[in-house]
Scaffold this motif. Structure first.
Motif, PDB file in Angstrom:
ATOM      1  N   GLU A 194      43.611  41.953  36.720  1.00  0.00           N
ATOM      2  CA  GLU A 194      44.008  43.175  37.401  1.00  0.00           C
ATOM      3  C   GLU A 194      42.902  44.216  37.204  1.00  0.00           C
ATOM      4  N   PRO A 195      42.774  45.209  38.102  1.00  0.00           N
ATOM      5  CA  PRO A 195      41.673  46.179  37.984  1.00  0.00           C
ATOM      6  C   PRO A 195      41.586  46.869  36.634  1.00  0.00           C
ATOM      7  N   GLU A 196      42.703  47.345  36.103  1.00  0.00           N
ATOM      8  CA  GLU A 196      42.654  48.050  34.820  1.00  0.00           C
ATOM      9  C   GLU A 196      42.288  47.106  33.671  1.00  0.00           C
ATOM     10  N   GLU A 197      42.712  45.856  33.777  1.00  0.00           N
ATOM     11  CA  GLU A 197      42.314  44.857  32.774  1.00  0.00           C
ATOM     12  C   GLU A 197      40.805  44.638  32.808  1.00  0.00           C
ATOM     13  N   ARG A 228      39.984  35.843  37.285  1.00  0.00           N
ATOM     14  CA  ARG A 228      40.792  36.870  37.943  1.00  0.00           C
ATOM     15  C   ARG A 228      41.477  37.770  36.908  1.00  0.00           C
ATOM     16  N   ARG A 260      43.683  44.992  43.676  1.00  0.00           N
ATOM     17  CA  ARG A 260      45.093  45.348  43.719  1.00  0.00           C
ATOM     18  C   ARG A 260      45.907  44.358  44.559  1.00  0.00           C
ATOM     19  N   THR A 261      45.266  43.771  45.564  1.00  0.00           N
ATOM     20  CA  THR A 261      45.959  42.843  46.455  1.00  0.00           C
ATOM     21  C   THR A 261      45.293  41.481  46.415  1.00  0.00           C
ATOM     22  N   GLU A 262      46.058  40.463  46.745  1.00  0.00           N
ATOM     23  CA  GLU A 262      45.518  39.108  46.784  1.00  0.00           C
ATOM     24  C   GLU A 262      44.437  38.983  47.857  1.00  0.00           C
ATOM     25  N   ALA A 313      41.213  40.449  46.463  1.00  0.00           N
ATOM     26  CA  ALA A 313      40.669  39.581  45.420  1.00  0.00           C
ATOM     27  C   ALA A 313      40.055  38.323  46.019  1.00  0.00           C
ATOM     28  N   ALA A 351      38.579  41.497  40.205  1.00  0.00           N
ATOM     29  CA  ALA A 351      39.853  42.203  40.065  1.00  0.00           C
ATOM     30  C   ALA A 351      40.117  43.039  41.299  1.00  0.00           C
TER      31      ALA A 351
END
Length: 396
Positions: free
Chosen positions: A196-199, A194, A173-175, A178, A171
């Motif tokens: 998102e960070p909070e996920e 893959r 914030r940017t492609e 990642a 995870a």
């Protein structure tokens, strides 16, 4: 601009960081392990494990000898690494509140050595929002680094298998960040998920909380059966026999260790302490030693009995006593029993006695950690086995 290469693991001498470092070095990467534990650093550089981890000893010795793996107490070791992986403990305090600063604090110790262009990978289980907090801290210190959250997923004792077999959650914030993290972990596994960070932060807490709740359900079921004079092991075997929907129902036992309880409380704090399932699980699991002693008091005059506790680690086959409920059981029995004797074939603790001595001196025995050695125990003395290790049922 400084040429960056290799990996540096902050907290690399611990039970999560060291197996990861060994695994990456065994796949050809150059790995530095930064840790403040000087004794662990010295053992690693001598090619010896500072703790037990099956399958890790040989690749450790090989990668150290080949120069691909080294340990150090010098925070400057992070300076030349392309990948900086943070693996530190993230405890809750005495009020069960999460320590949001544990990861940023670890980075602060070496922030003066961080370089633009590095990828900072958070590997520790963190409270949701800590990845964003780390990004903010680095930006505030003028470090133009990518940040990714890639939670560890291994179980102690299985690290050298699961690091290569389990999918890796990535995870960022940017492609770009990642993609860099994905390239790093593809050295270990082709299976990348893959988020998102909070996920991803929640995914890790959900995983450990689910396991904790599942163990609590089994413990509650055991208490119900036990209080009715019925053997939960027979009931569970019947329920799970060729019935896949009940195959994951655990046996009862101490649900302990450095992760499950702590991460359940982190999730509760995240949800404004509105986590009824999690708090109920805590009451059941943390109350199990008290329940067990209460049952023993119904059967025995503990004040006139010496009690032997077999196994002080938090899980079978482990040398790790962190947050083990066997020690909570010991504290209760010190107040209730004539004498309390403890043993464990793996844990290093000067208070522990050899198994033969404990079996000889104790009037009754409690299997507190289901080490395989205890399945072969032969004695005519009462053996309290809530794990079902000895195959004689779990009725107490």
């Amino acid at each position: 601009m400084v040429q960056l290469s290799g990996v540096c693991i902050i907290g690399g001498g611990g039970r999560v960081g060291l197996p990861l470092g060994i695994a990456l070095a065994s796949r050809g990467l150059t790995v530095a392990l930064y840790d403040i534990n000087r004794a662990a650093v010295e053992r690693i550089n001598a090619g010896r494990l500072p703790f037990a981890e099956p399958g890790a000893a040989e690749p450790l010795a090989e990668t150290v000898a080949a120069g691909r793996l080294r340990a150090t107490t010098d925070p400057a070791s992070v300076a030349g690494a392309e990948y900086v992986i943070v693996v530190v403990g993230t405890p809750v305090d005495e009020h069960l509140n999460p320590d949001l600063a544990a990861v940023p604090r670890a980075l602060e110790r070496c922030v003066g050595h961080l370089r633009d262009g590095q990828l900072i990978v958070l590997r520790s289980t963190v409270y949701p929002g800590v990845t964003a907090l780390t990004e903010k801290m680095l930006a505030g210190r003028g470090v133009a680094a990518d940040v990714a959250f890639c939670p560890e997923r291994i179980a102690e004792g299985r690290a050298m298998t699961e690091l290569f077999a389990l999918p890796q959650i990535v995870a960022a914030r940017t492609e770009a960040a990642a993609a860099r993290a994905e390239r790093l972990f593809r050295h270990l596994t082709p299976k990348i998920v893959r988020l998102e960070p909070e996920e991803a932060e929640l995914a890790k807490l959900f995983t450990n909380s689910w396991r904790y709740i599942k163990f609590a359900a089994a413990n509650q079921f055991w208490m119900m059966a036990n209080d009715s004079g019925l053997d939960f092991a027979r009931i569970r075997d019947a329920v799970a026999h060729d019935y896949p929907r009940a195959a994951d129902l655990p046996m009862p036992g101490f649900a302990a260790g450095p992760c499950l309880f702590k991460d359940t409380m982190q999730l509760a704090a995240f949800n404004r302490n509105n986590f009824v399932l999690g708090h109920s699980a805590m009451l059941i699991n943390e109350g199990l030693p008290l329940y067990l002693v209460a049952r023993l008091e119904d059967r025995f005059d503990l004040a006139q009995r010496s009690v032997g506790i077999l196994g002080m680690a938090f899980k079978a086959g482990s040398d790790d006593p962190r947050e083990s409920l066997a020690y909570k059981l010991r504290k209760i029995l010190l107040l209730k029993a004539k004498a309390t004797l403890c043993t464990d074939p793996y844990v290093a603790d000067e208070r522990l006695r050899p198994l033969a001595e404990v079996v000889e001196r104790a009037d009754l025995l409690i299997i507190a950690a289901p080490h395989p050695e205890y399945a072969r125990l032969r004695t005519k003395k009462p053996v309290i086995d809530m794990w079902g290790l000895t195959g004689r049922g779990v009725l107490v």
